[in-house]
Design a protein around this motif. Sequence first.
Motif, PDB file in Angstrom:
ATOM      1  N   LYS A 115     -30.043  70.312  25.039  1.00 10.08           N
ATOM      2  CA  LYS A 115     -29.277  69.341  26.324  1.00 10.08           C
ATOM      3  C   LYS A 115     -30.510  67.645  26.507  1.00 10.08           C
ATOM      4  O   LYS A 115     -31.353  67.479  26.749  1.00 10.08           O
ATOM      5  CB  LYS A 115     -29.445  69.949  27.156  1.00 10.08           C
ATOM      6  CG  LYS A 115     -28.690  71.320  26.936  1.00 10.08           C
ATOM      7  CD  LYS A 115     -26.949  71.107  27.255  1.00 10.08           C
ATOM      8  CE  LYS A 115     -25.699  71.969  27.292  1.00 10.08           C
ATOM      9  NZ  LYS A 115     -24.564  71.533  27.153  1.00 10.08           N
ATOM     10  N   LEU A 116     -31.170  67.486  24.982  1.00  5.89           N
ATOM     11  CA  LEU A 116     -32.181  66.878  24.938  1.00  5.89           C
ATOM     12  C   LEU A 116     -31.229  65.365  25.321  1.00  5.89           C
ATOM     13  O   LEU A 116     -32.323  64.857  26.154  1.00  5.89           O
ATOM     14  CB  LEU A 116     -33.311  66.576  24.260  1.00  5.89           C
ATOM     15  CG  LEU A 116     -34.287  66.217  24.002  1.00  5.89           C
ATOM     16  CD1 LEU A 116     -35.286  66.878  25.287  1.00  5.89           C
ATOM     17  CD2 LEU A 116     -35.520  66.523  22.826  1.00  5.89           C
ATOM     18  N   ILE A 117     -30.638  65.023  25.257  1.00  6.95           N
ATOM     19  CA  ILE A 117     -30.281  63.396  25.060  1.00  6.95           C
ATOM     20  C   ILE A 117     -29.608  63.618  26.848  1.00  6.95           C
ATOM     21  O   ILE A 117     -29.818  62.554  27.121  1.00  6.95           O
ATOM     22  CB  ILE A 117     -28.561  63.494  23.934  1.00  6.95           C
ATOM     23  CG1 ILE A 117     -29.294  63.185  22.495  1.00  6.95           C
ATOM     24  CG2 ILE A 117     -28.234  62.286  24.542  1.00  6.95           C
ATOM     25  CD1 ILE A 117     -29.000  63.370  21.749  1.00  6.95           C
ATOM     26  N   LEU A 118     -29.049  64.781  26.829  1.00  9.49           N
ATOM     27  CA  LEU A 118     -28.341  64.519  28.377  1.00  9.49           C
ATOM     28  C   LEU A 118     -29.410  64.857  29.123  1.00  9.49           C
ATOM     29  O   LEU A 118     -29.847  63.900  30.109  1.00  9.49           O
ATOM     30  CB  LEU A 118     -27.596  65.598  28.593  1.00  9.49           C
ATOM     31  CG  LEU A 118     -26.954  66.087  30.086  1.00  9.49           C
ATOM     32  CD1 LEU A 118     -26.557  65.201  30.027  1.00  9.49           C
ATOM     33  CD2 LEU A 118     -26.455  67.898  30.514  1.00  9.49           C
ATOM     34  N   LEU A 119     -30.956  65.389  29.078  1.00 13.12           N
ATOM     35  CA  LEU A 119     -31.834  64.984  30.010  1.00 13.12           C
ATOM     36  C   LEU A 119     -32.160  64.081  30.236  1.00 13.12           C
ATOM     37  O   LEU A 119     -32.959  62.904  30.810  1.00 13.12           O
ATOM     38  CB  LEU A 119     -33.049  65.728  29.225  1.00 13.12           C
ATOM     39  CG  LEU A 119     -33.674  66.261  30.247  1.00 13.12           C
ATOM     40  CD1 LEU A 119     -34.230  66.494  31.587  1.00 13.12           C
ATOM     41  CD2 LEU A 119     -35.027  67.021  29.020  1.00 13.12           C
ATOM     42  N   GLY A 120     -32.278  63.169  28.937  1.00 10.18           N
ATOM     43  CA  GLY A 120     -32.990  61.829  29.026  1.00 10.18           C
ATOM     44  C   GLY A 120     -32.077  60.598  29.390  1.00 10.18           C
ATOM     45  O   GLY A 120     -32.694  60.087  30.011  1.00 10.18           O
ATOM     46  N   ILE A 121     -30.989  60.632  29.552  1.00  4.41           N
ATOM     47  CA  ILE A 121     -30.096  59.924  30.140  1.00  4.41           C
ATOM     48  C   ILE A 121     -30.386  59.927  31.636  1.00  4.41           C
ATOM     49  O   ILE A 121     -30.438  58.753  32.113  1.00  4.41           O
ATOM     50  CB  ILE A 121     -28.421  60.373  29.289  1.00  4.41           C
ATOM     51  CG1 ILE A 121     -27.853  60.246  28.113  1.00  4.41           C
ATOM     52  CG2 ILE A 121     -26.910  59.388  30.150  1.00  4.41           C
ATOM     53  CD1 ILE A 121     -26.819  60.040  27.707  1.00  4.41           C
ATOM     54  N   THR A 122     -30.554  61.711  32.029  1.00  2.00           N
ATOM     55  CA  THR A 122     -30.281  61.612  33.230  1.00  2.00           C
ATOM     56  C   THR A 122     -31.741  60.824  33.998  1.00  2.00           C
ATOM     57  O   THR A 122     -31.690  60.721  35.085  1.00  2.00           O
ATOM     58  CB  THR A 122     -30.298  62.877  33.500  1.00  2.00           C
ATOM     59  OG1 THR A 122     -29.365  64.031  32.892  1.00  2.00           O
ATOM     60  CG2 THR A 122     -30.647  63.077  35.318  1.00  2.00           C
TER      61      THR A 122
END
Length: 69
Positions: free
Chosen positions: A46-53
């Motif tokens: 979930k690294l991309i979702l964490l970065g976008i958040t």
Amino acid sequence: MRKLFKFYLLTFILFSDFVAFAQPGDDDGSGGLEGGDPQPAPINSKLILLGITGVMFVIYTFRKDRKPA
């Protein structure tokens, strides 16, 4: 005096964190498993979702704190 107490409290909390989460070592040097080092934990699911958040939160914070001229 109060600032010194806060500094000591922060230092105690930071150093106790290292001790509280320390893992005991093995005397045989195998790393805990019979084949060597333990498997790494997967962190990329979930690294991309964490970065976008995180980027959205930074933008929200900057826009909220910006004062109109």
